[in-house]
Design an enzyme around this catalytic site. Structure first.
Site, PDB file in Angstrom:
ATOM      1  N   ARG A  24     -28.918   8.047 -58.508  1.00  0.00           N
ATOM      2  CA  ARG A  24     -28.125   6.797 -58.344  1.00  0.00           C
ATOM      3  C   ARG A  24     -26.617   7.109 -58.390  1.00  0.00           C
ATOM      4  O   ARG A  24     -25.908   6.900 -57.181  1.00  0.00           O
ATOM      5  CB  ARG A  24     -28.284   6.021 -59.644  1.00  0.00           C
ATOM      6  N   ASP A  25     -26.070   7.520 -59.386  1.00  0.00           N
ATOM      7  CA  ASP A  25     -24.558   7.885 -59.254  1.00  0.00           C
ATOM      8  C   ASP A  25     -24.176   8.973 -58.274  1.00  0.00           C
ATOM      9  O   ASP A  25     -23.143   8.968 -57.561  1.00  0.00           O
ATOM     10  CB  ASP A  25     -24.077   8.153 -60.452  1.00  0.00           C
ATOM     11  N   HIS A 216     -19.812  10.479 -70.505  1.00  0.00           N
ATOM     12  CA  HIS A 216     -20.353  10.568 -69.131  1.00  0.00           C
ATOM     13  C   HIS A 216     -18.947  11.297 -68.339  1.00  0.00           C
ATOM     14  O   HIS A 216     -17.877  10.432 -68.081  1.00  0.00           O
ATOM     15  CB  HIS A 216     -20.305   9.163 -68.246  1.00  0.00           C
ATOM     16  N   HIS A 218     -16.355  13.207 -65.757  1.00  0.00           N
ATOM     17  CA  HIS A 218     -16.214  13.941 -64.424  1.00  0.00           C
ATOM     18  C   HIS A 218     -15.372  15.178 -64.696  1.00  0.00           C
ATOM     19  O   HIS A 218     -14.502  15.278 -65.489  1.00  0.00           O
ATOM     20  CB  HIS A 218     -15.386  12.937 -63.507  1.00  0.00           C
ATOM     21  N   CYS A 249     -16.996   7.977 -57.476  1.00  0.00           N
ATOM     22  CA  CYS A 249     -16.891   6.725 -57.760  1.00  0.00           C
ATOM     23  C   CYS A 249     -16.285   5.865 -56.473  1.00  0.00           C
ATOM     24  O   CYS A 249     -15.183   6.504 -56.170  1.00  0.00           O
ATOM     25  CB  CYS A 249     -16.207   6.112 -59.042  1.00  0.00           C
ATOM     26  N   ASN A 258     -19.552  14.239 -60.717  1.00  0.00           N
ATOM     27  CA  ASN A 258     -19.790  14.009 -62.046  1.00  0.00           C
ATOM     28  C   ASN A 258     -20.057  15.857 -62.848  1.00  0.00           C
ATOM     29  O   ASN A 258     -20.106  16.610 -61.960  1.00  0.00           O
ATOM     30  CB  ASN A 258     -21.284  13.367 -62.073  1.00  0.00           C
TER      31      ASN A 258
END
Length: 310
Positions: A24-25, A216, A218, A249, A258
């Site tokens: 997804r991300d 989460h 980065h 993002c 990520n």
């Protein structure tokens, strides 16, 4: 392979649950559309590598994230995958679509800052939270678990420093509306270990237990693993990561990839922390996906292990 050598460190959890966000991300920013069959195979391979939570897709409007416009096609292709498969929903319409396809876990996404709330959701922070209240309530009524993503917890490209009290306040509001877990997002990668520890301690003081939190990170400034270790030392046991280091993002241009799941697993294996993940199979999966995307994985561990095999 016998490396890395396992040398445990004191004060760390015995096991960590990795919340895999690659499908997804990780894929949402890819300009070239990835075929739905490839996405389904990606998720299947991640599960076979031992990942037990894999965020599958998003039910946002295709106009905003064209890469994930195939959510309705994807879900039936993965309904037999032996893993938790949460999906992102932006509103009640997205929730209804997800529930119709049998989703058992969803996530909503909020912002700790007004600037990012405007850029990402075209709302104020309060307006976004008001939008999510009926979504969360309806999901809970349906027996569906809800995760709350909170972006810009450690810094914002427009506002720069984000007060810890501000992040704590929005986190608390997400939990109070019914979210089961909050994922604290370092969206532009500016966090450092001391900042991580201070935010987590302040959340604890506000009544938020570590088992309701995930991190989460980065790797924009090369701090993701250091920040993760700080969170583990504090007692957090859920860490978001993306296979091969995919993702960023779309609404924060300074947000690079990520934390790579392979980089995380290498560190955790060396510390003797259980994840259930086979790093060899996971690396092979990321190499396979990199071929489909037409570029090498940015993960240092993927590059090192794949070069050893060649």
């Amino acid at each position: 392979m016998t490396l890395p050598m396992t040398v445990p460190a004191p004060g760390l959890p015995a096991r960590v649950r990795i919340h895999e966000v690659g499908p997804r991300d990780g894929l949402q920013n890819e300009k070239a559309l990835v075929p739905v069959a490839i996405k389904a195979e990606f998720i299947r391979r991640l599960a076979e590598a031992g990942l037990t939570t894999i965020e599958a897709t998003s039910f946002v409007h295709p106009k905003w994230v064209p890469q994930l416009a195939d959510a309705e096609e994807l879900m039936p292709l993965i309904d037999d995958v032996a893993a938790r498969l949460p999906v992102l929903v932006p509103n009640e319409r997205g929730l209804d679509r997800a529930l119709a396809l049998g989703a058992r876990e969803i996530a909503v996404f909020a912002s700790a800052t007004e600037s990012f709330a405007k850029a990402n959701l075209n709302r104020t922070v309060d307006g976004a939270l008001e939008m999510f209240e009926p979504v969360v309530a309806k999901a809970k009524d349906a027996g569906v678990a809800v995760r709350g993503y909170l972006s810009m917890c450690f810094g914002d490209p427009w506002e720069e420093q984000v007060p810890i009290s501000q992040t704590v306040s929005v986190s608390r509001r997400l939990l109070d509306m019914g979210c089961d877990e909050i994922s604290l997002g370092d969206t532009i990668g500016v966090a450092t270990p001391g900042h991580v520890r201070e935010l987590l301690a302040t959340l604890n003081e506000a009544g938020v237990a570590n088992d309701r939190l995930a991190v989460h990170f980065h790797d924009t400034y090369g701090q993701a693993l250091a920040n993760t270790l700080a969170a583990l030392q504090h007692g957090v046991t859920t860490v978001d990561a993306s296979a091969g280091g995919l993702g960023g993002c779309p609404y924060a241009k300074s947000a690079t990839g990520n934390l790579a799941t392979e980089d995380l697993v290498w560190m955790l294996d060396g510390l003797g922390i259980e994840t259930g993940v086979d790093i060899g199979r996971l690396t092979a999966t990321s190499v396979w996906m990199a071929r489909h995307l037409g570029r090498p994985s940015p993960s240092r561990t993927v590059r090192a292990l794949s070069q050893k095999e060649t």
